[in-house]
Every structure is written in C-alpha cells, then in structure tokens.
Design a protein around this motif. Sequence first.
Motif, PDB file in Angstrom:
ATOM      1  N   LEU A  14      -3.445   0.524   9.989  1.00  0.00           N
ATOM      2  CA  LEU A  14      -3.427   1.027   8.849  1.00  0.00           C
ATOM      3  C   LEU A  14      -3.084   0.065   7.583  1.00  0.00           C
ATOM      4  O   LEU A  14      -3.925  -0.138   6.711  1.00  0.00           O
ATOM      5  CB  LEU A  14      -2.319   2.275   8.772  1.00  0.00           C
ATOM      6  N   ASP A  15      -1.809  -0.700   7.868  1.00  0.00           N
ATOM      7  CA  ASP A  15      -1.302  -1.349   6.717  1.00  0.00           C
ATOM      8  C   ASP A  15      -2.215  -2.458   6.453  1.00  0.00           C
ATOM      9  O   ASP A  15      -2.502  -2.972   5.344  1.00  0.00           O
ATOM     10  CB  ASP A  15       0.213  -1.670   7.027  1.00  0.00           C
TER      11      ASP A  15
ATOM     12  N   GLY B  59       5.793   4.707   7.849  1.00  0.00           N
ATOM     13  CA  GLY B  59       6.311   4.884   9.168  1.00  0.00           C
ATOM     14  C   GLY B  59       7.717   5.916   9.102  1.00  0.00           C
ATOM     15  O   GLY B  59       7.800   6.526  10.165  1.00  0.00           O
TER      16      GLY B  59
ATOM     17  N   TYR C   9      10.073   4.516  15.820  1.00  0.00           N
ATOM     18  CA  TYR C   9       8.659   4.319  15.836  1.00  0.00           C
ATOM     19  C   TYR C   9       7.939   4.398  16.978  1.00  0.00           C
ATOM     20  O   TYR C   9       7.020   5.133  17.629  1.00  0.00           O
ATOM     21  CB  TYR C   9       8.266   3.223  14.830  1.00  0.00           C
TER      22      TYR C   9
ATOM     23  N   HIS D  46      10.562  -0.982  11.751  1.00  0.00           N
ATOM     24  CA  HIS D  46       9.604  -0.597  12.772  1.00  0.00           C
ATOM     25  C   HIS D  46       9.812  -1.280  13.930  1.00  0.00           C
ATOM     26  O   HIS D  46       9.253  -1.189  15.010  1.00  0.00           O
ATOM     27  CB  HIS D  46       8.105  -0.583  12.138  1.00  0.00           C
TER      28      HIS D  46
ATOM     29  N   ASP E 107      -2.951   6.450  13.050  1.00  0.00           N
ATOM     30  CA  ASP E 107      -3.562   4.818  13.148  1.00  0.00           C
ATOM     31  C   ASP E 107      -3.663   4.737  14.759  1.00  0.00           C
ATOM     32  O   ASP E 107      -4.861   4.353  15.251  1.00  0.00           O
ATOM     33  CB  ASP E 107      -3.401   4.002  12.362  1.00  0.00           C
ATOM     34  N   TYR E 108      -2.528   4.592  15.356  1.00  0.00           N
ATOM     35  CA  TYR E 108      -2.243   4.362  16.754  1.00  0.00           C
ATOM     36  C   TYR E 108      -2.948   5.306  17.755  1.00  0.00           C
ATOM     37  O   TYR E 108      -2.826   5.264  19.009  1.00  0.00           O
ATOM     38  CB  TYR E 108      -1.147   3.647  17.206  1.00  0.00           C
TER      39      TYR E 108
ATOM     40  N   GLY F 275      -2.411  10.680   6.389  1.00  0.00           N
ATOM     41  CA  GLY F 275      -2.966  10.272   7.698  1.00  0.00           C
ATOM     42  C   GLY F 275      -1.855   9.421   8.421  1.00  0.00           C
ATOM     43  O   GLY F 275      -1.949   8.276   8.076  1.00  0.00           O
ATOM     44  N   GLU F 276      -0.631  10.027   8.567  1.00  0.00           N
ATOM     45  CA  GLU F 276       0.645   9.423   8.986  1.00  0.00           C
ATOM     46  C   GLU F 276       0.680   9.334  10.401  1.00  0.00           C
ATOM     47  O   GLU F 276       0.386  10.472  11.174  1.00  0.00           O
ATOM     48  CB  GLU F 276       1.949   9.769   8.371  1.00  0.00           C
TER      49      GLU F 276
ATOM     50  N   GLY G 244       0.272   0.201  14.079  1.00  0.00           N
ATOM     51  CA  GLY G 244      -0.996   0.243  14.175  1.00  0.00           C
ATOM     52  C   GLY G 244      -1.977  -0.524  13.075  1.00  0.00           C
ATOM     53  O   GLY G 244      -1.530  -1.735  12.738  1.00  0.00           O
TER      54      GLY G 244
ATOM     55  N   ARG H 205       0.785  -1.285  -0.076  1.00  0.00           N
ATOM     56  CA  ARG H 205       0.053  -0.118   0.071  1.00  0.00           C
ATOM     57  C   ARG H 205       0.769   1.230   0.054  1.00  0.00           C
ATOM     58  O   ARG H 205       1.979   1.327   0.468  1.00  0.00           O
ATOM     59  CB  ARG H 205      -1.130  -0.001   1.224  1.00  0.00           C
TER      60      ARG H 205
END
Length: 394
Positions: A182-183, A344, A235, A230, A37-38, A33-34, A180, A28
């Motif tokens: 997202l991926d 990330g 991160y 990560h 997510d967490y 929106g980085e 998080g 992806r």
Amino acid sequence: MTPAADAARAFQDVHGRAPAGVWSAPGRVNLIGEHTDYNDGFVLPFALPHRLAAAASPREDGKLRVATLGDDGQLQHSGPHDIAALEPGSVEGWAAYPAGVAWVLRDQGYAGGADLVIAGDVPSGAGLSSSHALECAVSLALLGVAGVELEDGGAGTPARPEIARWVQRSENDFVGAPTGLLDQTASLCCEDSRVLFLDVRSGEMEQVPFPLGEAGLRVLIMDTRTKHSHTDGGYGARRRGTERAAELLGVKALRDVTLDGLDEALAQLPEDLVPLVRHVVTENQRVLDVVALLREKKLAEIGPYLDASHVSMRDDYRISTPELDLVVDSARSAGALGARMTGGGFGGSAIALVRDDDLDGVRTAVETACEQAGFRRPRMFTAVPSRGAGRDEA
Ligand code: GLA
C-alpha cells in the motif's frame, strides 16, 4: 522553505557543495482499504502534501553516507556504509531504511555510492508512512545519481510499481517489517487531486478524482501522537492469521472470498480466525463501494463506509486504541460525515470527512474530548490529495 530546499541547504552545510539533485516523496493516508493489501485486495490511498526530500550526489567509492535533519534542527549521521557489504541486520535504527533501499537497488544492478541528506515534514510515527516516504525518496535519489530518471521513461527505466516492489522487499527483508504494498505504491504512484484505486493482485490502478474543494469537504487528519510500529508483533500476527485462514479455505488469498461466500467460509474456520476474515472480506467490498460512489462524484455519501471500516477494525481486526476510538467518535458526534483510523493501527492517526462549515466545531470537539480523557493533545490538519514522488527543483 520546502522539504527539497531544506534538504539542499542541509547538504550544502554538510558537504560544502550543492547536491547533484533533490528527489522527494510524500506520506499518505489511506481513505479506505486497511489490511487488505497483503491479502491481494483493494486499497484507496492518497498522497499527503507532506514530503521527505533526499538531496544526493554520487560517490566514487561505492559507499553510502546518510544524514537526516531532525525536527530539532540537528543532523544525525550514518555511514559511510560499503554498499557491496550490506546485508540484513548490518545497519540498524533509522538508517536501516535508506541502507535497505541501497541493498535492494544493488541487487537490481544499481550499485553506485552516494551521499544523501534527508529533510522533510512528514510527521514520523503517526501512521502517515514517513518511513515509506523516506524509502521512496531515497530510491529515486539513488537511481537519479546512477543516471536513471523516471521522468525520462527510456528503455530499461524501471516503472514506478516495480520500484514500489523493490522498496517493499527492502522493508520486509532488510528492515524486518512484514508490510504490504500500500504505502510504497501510494508514495510513488499517487497524483494530485486523486485517490489511487489499486488492485494489489493484478497491479491495476485507477486514479479516481477526489475534488474535496468543489464538494465543500475536507479530510481532517487527527494524529493521536500515540505509538505505532509495524516491526512489533501485532501487525505480523494479523497477517499470519489471514494467511492461515486462506490456507485453510484452500484459496490463494482472502481476496478470493467474496461477500456472498463469507458465511460459508466463516463456518469452516476456527473461532479465532473468524473476525480477521470478516474484516478483510467486508473491507474489500467497502473499497469497491466507495470507488463506485466517487466515480459518481458522490463524495459526501462515503461517510458511512468510513464509519463501518473503523468499527470493523476496532471490533474484528482489533487494531484500534482508546485514543483512536475517541477521536473518531468525537469527530462523528460533532458532525463529521464519517471517520476511521488509517494505516496499520495500534496508534497513529485517524481521518474524518468533514463539511467546511463543521471543521472548527469538529476540531474543538476532538481536542476537548482528548483533554477530558487525559490523552495527549492530538495534532490535527486538513490535507488534500497531492502529487507522488519525483525530482524537485532545489
Ligand atoms: C501499514 C502497512 C501497509 C498496510 C497497512 C494497513 O501501513 O505498511 O502495507 O498493510 O498498514 O492497511
């Protein structure tokens, strides 16, 4: 050859028979929106045409054996691993990803053994989620050989967002990467020609049309071919910082801080947390703004939001690198409508929104800038939003 055909052929080579099936999942990019997510926030990814495929057959002995076909055409083997005995730390390196998926599925009641052979074309270590593509393809393959096909949708069939959470658990608790949602959600839930607007807190999703071709636009992916990982500290440190800030502010997550309340919130925080919070809160708002523009089909107008997102990650979240900054800046100077690092951070890829006519000029400018700076030659390609994970015709 497609990744699915490559995986099926490699399976035939290893096992001397055809696999029972082939399942694949895409990498992806995140449009914007980085690191939201967490923080229970908003993300807007799309699936790449690049995929990892898992050719699979069931085994009767409850074991998992995996082979992966490298870029050099060589197979690396791992296992057989006894699935009943898997626990965090019991399998390391690349094989921890498929083993972690088997571990989490076992706990969900899908304990069957399997032979897997993996092949594909998602660039690895490029911040394009090759590890999640691997995990998602393996999760569908293991479910598939256990007789569970997502497409059937019968009673008891797990939903894609639920599988995304299982994959996240395997990544967090088995592989040890504190990432998080997202991926995995992108890889499992994205659709052709759409970006996926996900509200991580509620789980609500909207497939927002992203007709790049009609708009005469391209998304250029620029892989700096520099390190990103990560499981390293950067991160996790950012993640802990935002969690501490939420705790100090007395909210469940930074999602609960709005742009209107930002100054008041920042005034209550120790200095080191201020830029982290500013990034997350402004980034959430940028996602909402971009979604609003896309709903009105104003694709070319999202550029400034991509630029602002990059600046925020560079200066506030401090996860960019000289290579990422250079490809972003040189793409912008050569006429890109907007550009930002994606994923990330700490290396990996950036994206640029470019008009068809400017594409060659942007590519050349980015290459030249990297060469002059003595950086590695970036790998560049354009990508259209593609389908999510599923079963393939082998
Ligand atoms: C990595 C993680 C995701 C997300 C992004 C940053 O890709 O896996 O969960 O946090 O970084 O947006």
